[in-house]
Design a protein around this motif. Structure first.
Motif, PDB file in Angstrom:
ATOM      1  N   GLU A  92      38.773  27.124  51.083  1.00  0.00           N
ATOM      2  CA  GLU A  92      38.213  26.191  50.108  1.00  0.00           C
ATOM      3  C   GLU A  92      37.895  26.929  48.810  1.00  0.00           C
ATOM      4  O   GLU A  92      37.468  28.092  48.824  1.00  0.00           O
ATOM      5  N   THR A  93      38.082  26.225  47.701  1.00  0.00           N
ATOM      6  CA  THR A  93      37.871  26.853  46.386  1.00  0.00           C
ATOM      7  C   THR A  93      36.429  27.275  46.191  1.00  0.00           C
ATOM      8  O   THR A  93      36.144  28.401  45.756  1.00  0.00           O
ATOM      9  N   GLU A  94      35.496  26.395  46.523  1.00  0.00           N
ATOM     10  CA  GLU A  94      34.088  26.694  46.293  1.00  0.00           C
ATOM     11  C   GLU A  94      33.610  27.851  47.165  1.00  0.00           C
ATOM     12  O   GLU A  94      32.826  28.687  46.722  1.00  0.00           O
ATOM     13  N   ASP A  95      34.076  27.898  48.398  1.00  0.00           N
ATOM     14  CA  ASP A  95      33.662  28.991  49.288  1.00  0.00           C
ATOM     15  C   ASP A  95      34.171  30.338  48.776  1.00  0.00           C
ATOM     16  O   ASP A  95      33.441  31.338  48.787  1.00  0.00           O
ATOM     17  N   GLY A  96      35.415  30.388  48.312  1.00  0.00           N
ATOM     18  CA  GLY A  96      35.957  31.635  47.787  1.00  0.00           C
ATOM     19  C   GLY A  96      35.254  32.086  46.523  1.00  0.00           C
ATOM     20  O   GLY A  96      34.974  33.284  46.347  1.00  0.00           O
ATOM     21  N   ARG A  97      34.935  31.134  45.648  1.00  0.00           N
ATOM     22  CA  ARG A  97      34.238  31.486  44.406  1.00  0.00           C
ATOM     23  C   ARG A  97      32.832  31.994  44.691  1.00  0.00           C
ATOM     24  O   ARG A  97      32.368  32.969  44.084  1.00  0.00           O
ATOM     25  N   ARG A  98      32.152  31.365  45.631  1.00  0.00           N
ATOM     26  CA  ARG A  98      30.782  31.794  45.975  1.00  0.00           C
ATOM     27  C   ARG A  98      30.801  33.167  46.646  1.00  0.00           C
ATOM     28  O   ARG A  98      29.943  34.014  46.384  1.00  0.00           O
ATOM     29  N   GLN A  99      31.781  33.401  47.505  1.00  0.00           N
ATOM     30  CA  GLN A  99      31.893  34.695  48.165  1.00  0.00           C
ATOM     31  C   GLN A  99      32.150  35.813  47.151  1.00  0.00           C
ATOM     32  O   GLN A  99      31.549  36.886  47.221  1.00  0.00           O
ATOM     33  N   ALA A 100      33.024  35.558  46.172  1.00  0.00           N
ATOM     34  CA  ALA A 100      33.301  36.561  45.146  1.00  0.00           C
ATOM     35  C   ALA A 100      32.078  36.818  44.274  1.00  0.00           C
ATOM     36  O   ALA A 100      31.792  37.965  43.898  1.00  0.00           O
ATOM     37  N   MET A 101      31.326  35.768  43.947  1.00  0.00           N
ATOM     38  CA  MET A 101      30.133  35.933  43.122  1.00  0.00           C
ATOM     39  C   MET A 101      29.096  36.795  43.835  1.00  0.00           C
ATOM     40  O   MET A 101      28.517  37.720  43.243  1.00  0.00           O
ATOM     41  N   MET A 102      28.860  36.533  45.129  1.00  0.00           N
ATOM     42  CA  MET A 102      27.867  37.319  45.867  1.00  0.00           C
ATOM     43  C   MET A 102      28.305  38.762  46.023  1.00  0.00           C
ATOM     44  O   MET A 102      27.490  39.689  45.926  1.00  0.00           O
ATOM     45  N   ASN A 103      29.589  38.997  46.248  1.00  0.00           N
ATOM     46  CA  ASN A 103      30.076  40.374  46.347  1.00  0.00           C
ATOM     47  C   ASN A 103      29.925  41.111  45.024  1.00  0.00           C
ATOM     48  O   ASN A 103      29.618  42.307  44.997  1.00  0.00           O
ATOM     49  N   ALA A 104      30.142  40.399  43.910  1.00  0.00           N
ATOM     50  CA  ALA A 104      29.997  41.034  42.595  1.00  0.00           C
ATOM     51  C   ALA A 104      28.547  41.421  42.337  1.00  0.00           C
ATOM     52  O   ALA A 104      28.262  42.515  41.827  1.00  0.00           O
ATOM     53  N   ILE A 105      27.604  40.535  42.671  1.00  0.00           N
ATOM     54  CA  ILE A 105      26.189  40.852  42.475  1.00  0.00           C
ATOM     55  C   ILE A 105      25.765  41.985  43.408  1.00  0.00           C
ATOM     56  O   ILE A 105      24.990  42.866  43.043  1.00  0.00           O
ATOM     57  N   ARG A 106      26.296  41.992  44.615  1.00  0.00           N
ATOM     58  CA  ARG A 106      25.954  43.031  45.584  1.00  0.00           C
ATOM     59  C   ARG A 106      26.509  44.401  45.157  1.00  0.00           C
ATOM     60  O   ARG A 106      25.926  45.433  45.486  1.00  0.00           O
ATOM     61  N   ASN A 107      27.631  44.409  44.434  1.00  0.00           N
ATOM     62  CA  ASN A 107      28.283  45.663  44.039  1.00  0.00           C
ATOM     63  C   ASN A 107      27.908  46.113  42.628  1.00  0.00           C
ATOM     64  O   ASN A 107      28.600  46.955  42.056  1.00  0.00           O
ATOM     65  N   MET A 108      26.852  45.560  42.055  1.00  0.00           N
ATOM     66  CA  MET A 108      26.468  45.942  40.693  1.00  0.00           C
ATOM     67  C   MET A 108      26.023  47.400  40.641  1.00  0.00           C
ATOM     68  O   MET A 108      25.264  47.870  41.490  1.00  0.00           O
ATOM     69  N   LYS A 109      26.504  48.112  39.608  1.00  0.00           N
ATOM     70  CA  LYS A 109      26.184  49.526  39.410  1.00  0.00           C
ATOM     71  C   LYS A 109      25.741  49.748  37.967  1.00  0.00           C
ATOM     72  O   LYS A 109      26.154  49.001  37.066  1.00  0.00           O
ATOM     73  N   PRO A 110      24.938  50.781  37.723  1.00  0.00           N
ATOM     74  CA  PRO A 110      24.518  51.067  36.336  1.00  0.00           C
ATOM     75  C   PRO A 110      25.656  51.656  35.520  1.00  0.00           C
ATOM     76  O   PRO A 110      26.489  52.406  36.025  1.00  0.00           O
ATOM     77  N   VAL A 111      25.678  51.312  34.252  1.00  0.00           N
ATOM     78  CA  VAL A 111      26.683  51.802  33.309  1.00  0.00           C
ATOM     79  C   VAL A 111      25.962  52.552  32.195  1.00  0.00           C
ATOM     80  O   VAL A 111      25.042  52.012  31.568  1.00  0.00           O
ATOM     81  N   ALA A 112      26.392  53.796  31.949  1.00  0.00           N
ATOM     82  CA  ALA A 112      25.774  54.597  30.881  1.00  0.00           C
ATOM     83  C   ALA A 112      26.193  54.045  29.526  1.00  0.00           C
ATOM     84  O   ALA A 112      27.381  53.799  29.281  1.00  0.00           O
ATOM     85  N   ARG A 113      25.220  53.871  28.628  1.00  0.00           N
ATOM     86  CA  ARG A 113      25.490  53.334  27.299  1.00  0.00           C
ATOM     87  C   ARG A 113      24.847  54.228  26.240  1.00  0.00           C
ATOM     88  O   ARG A 113      23.678  54.591  26.358  1.00  0.00           O
ATOM     89  N   TYR A 114      25.614  54.552  25.225  1.00  0.00           N
ATOM     90  CA  TYR A 114      25.102  55.337  24.111  1.00  0.00           C
ATOM     91  C   TYR A 114      24.490  54.390  23.086  1.00  0.00           C
ATOM     92  O   TYR A 114      25.159  53.465  22.595  1.00  0.00           O
ATOM     93  N   GLU A 115      23.219  54.599  22.776  1.00  0.00           N
ATOM     94  CA  GLU A 115      22.476  53.743  21.854  1.00  0.00           C
ATOM     95  C   GLU A 115      22.481  52.290  22.327  1.00  0.00           C
ATOM     96  O   GLU A 115      22.313  51.358  21.518  1.00  0.00           O
ATOM     97  N   GLU A 116      22.713  52.073  23.620  1.00  0.00           N
ATOM     98  CA  GLU A 116      22.706  50.745  24.244  1.00  0.00           C
ATOM     99  C   GLU A 116      23.724  49.798  23.587  1.00  0.00           C
ATOM    100  O   GLU A 116      23.505  48.588  23.500  1.00  0.00           O
TER     101      GLU A 116
END
Length: 339
Positions: free
Chosen positions: A219-243
């Motif tokens: 189902e489209t909605e199930d796949g989209r929700r699964q991808a969204m949760m995996n993306a939030i779960r896999n969030m990592k910090p990114v170094a930024r110069y002067e933000e």
């Protein structure tokens, strides 16, 4: 009989024209401006204070029957604090959503709109509260029903995601989520072809955290929700110069795709293709340049860009690896703080 017009002097002609102005042709149904009613304009300073007169002794006596002596003192203090002139000059009609639907100064009691409460109504309301019933149900002619506690529906997957990431539900709702790649895939089994929908989604708080996630479901909605949760779960910090940008130049490679990211000065903007642009915006980067010299497969481009952003080497790590001490000459890296 002569049909010629009698001679008139210029003065007579002007007098006749002034007394009988020419009729203008009307091109609309409304009446002309001359025929409309004119109302005299009244300034706020000329308004009489009759509508804001003080309470008469009879009105105060009637109010004392309804309010206590302390409340009467408060009413009198309020009447003295508010000037009638200010009410006339600065009074405005309410336009907020909580305004009443009819104009009223609340000076008179209306039998239909304002139903006075009696002692019997107060006793009935107190009895209903003690029994756990709705006190206002009988007044409207409805049967009294038990008061049901309103409970918010808890989304169990979102609650589990909050527990896994340590983020609150409000913080999860504020995360920027964007679906970048979606296509249909087929899995050949002995039972036949099983079709699914694949999604590649990014998530970021626009303040130095970004992640990518994949999801696949029938189902489209199930796949989209699964991808969204995996993306939030896999969030990592990114170094930024002067933000605003990255440190120097970095490169990421996934499969045959190579992504080269370069830092840029302030005001340059994110000048790159749409997939990398969305990833940089989710990470909170505003000045960036990118090149993809080889394959431009969408999934690999997103993965390579994410890999390049997360594997940056900040100057502090370089100085530590060389056994040196970094000096912040521009007072930018440490924000002006001396370590």
């Amino acid at each position: 009989m002569s049909t010629t017009k009698s001679f008139q002097c210029l003065v007579c002609r002007l007098r006749h024209a002034a007394q009988h102005p020419p009729i203008r042709r009307q091109f609309h149904a409304s009446s002309s401006s001359q025929a409309r009613k004119r109302f005299p304009s009244v300034k706020a300073s000329e308004l009489s204070e009759a509508g804001y007169s003080e309470y008469t002794p009879r009105e105060k006596k009637l109010l004392s029957l309804k309010y206590t002596s302390e409340q009467m003192k408060i009413i009198e203090a309020g009447e003295k604090a508010v000037s009638a002139v200010d009410m006339a000059q600065q009074g405005r009609m309410r336009t907020d959503p909580m305004r009443i639907k009819y104009l009223d100064d609340f000076a008179t009691m209306r039998p239909i709109l304002d139903r006075p409460l009696t002692a019997e109504d107060i006793e009935q309301a107190q009895r209903g509260l003690q029994e756990g019933r709705n006190p206002g149900s009988k007044k409207r002619g409805l049967e009294a029903t038990p008061v049901e506690e309103e409970k918010e529906e808890v989304d169990l997957p979102m609650l589990r995601l909050s527990q896994q990431t340590g983020l609150s539900l409000d913080e999860i709702k504020r995360i920027r989520v964007k679906n970048l790649v979606s296509h249909r895939v087929v899995n050949q089994t002995r039972m036949g072809k099983i079709q699914s929908i694949y999604f590649l989604t990014i998530a970021g708080n626009e303040d130095g955290m970004v992640g990518i996630g994949e999801g696949k479901a029938a189902e489209t909605e199930d796949g989209r929700r699964q991808a969204m949760m995996n993306a939030i779960r896999n969030m990592k910090p990114v170094a930024r110069y002067e933000e605003r940008t990255i440190y120097g130049e970095v490169e990421g490679k996934v499969g045959a795709t190579i992504v080269q990211l370069s830092s840029r000065p302030p005001g340059f903007g994110n000048r790159c293709q749409s997939l990398i642009f969305e990833l940089a915006r989710a990470a909170g980067i505003s000045d960036l340049a990118a090149r993809t010299p080889r394959s431009r497969n969408k999934m690999n481009v997103v993965k390579a860009a994410f890999q390049a952003l997360t594997k940056q080497r900040i100057p502090e790590d370089v100085a530590r690896g060389r056994g040196r001490k970094m000096v912040d000459v521009r007072n930018v890296y440490y924000g002006g703080q001396v370590l």
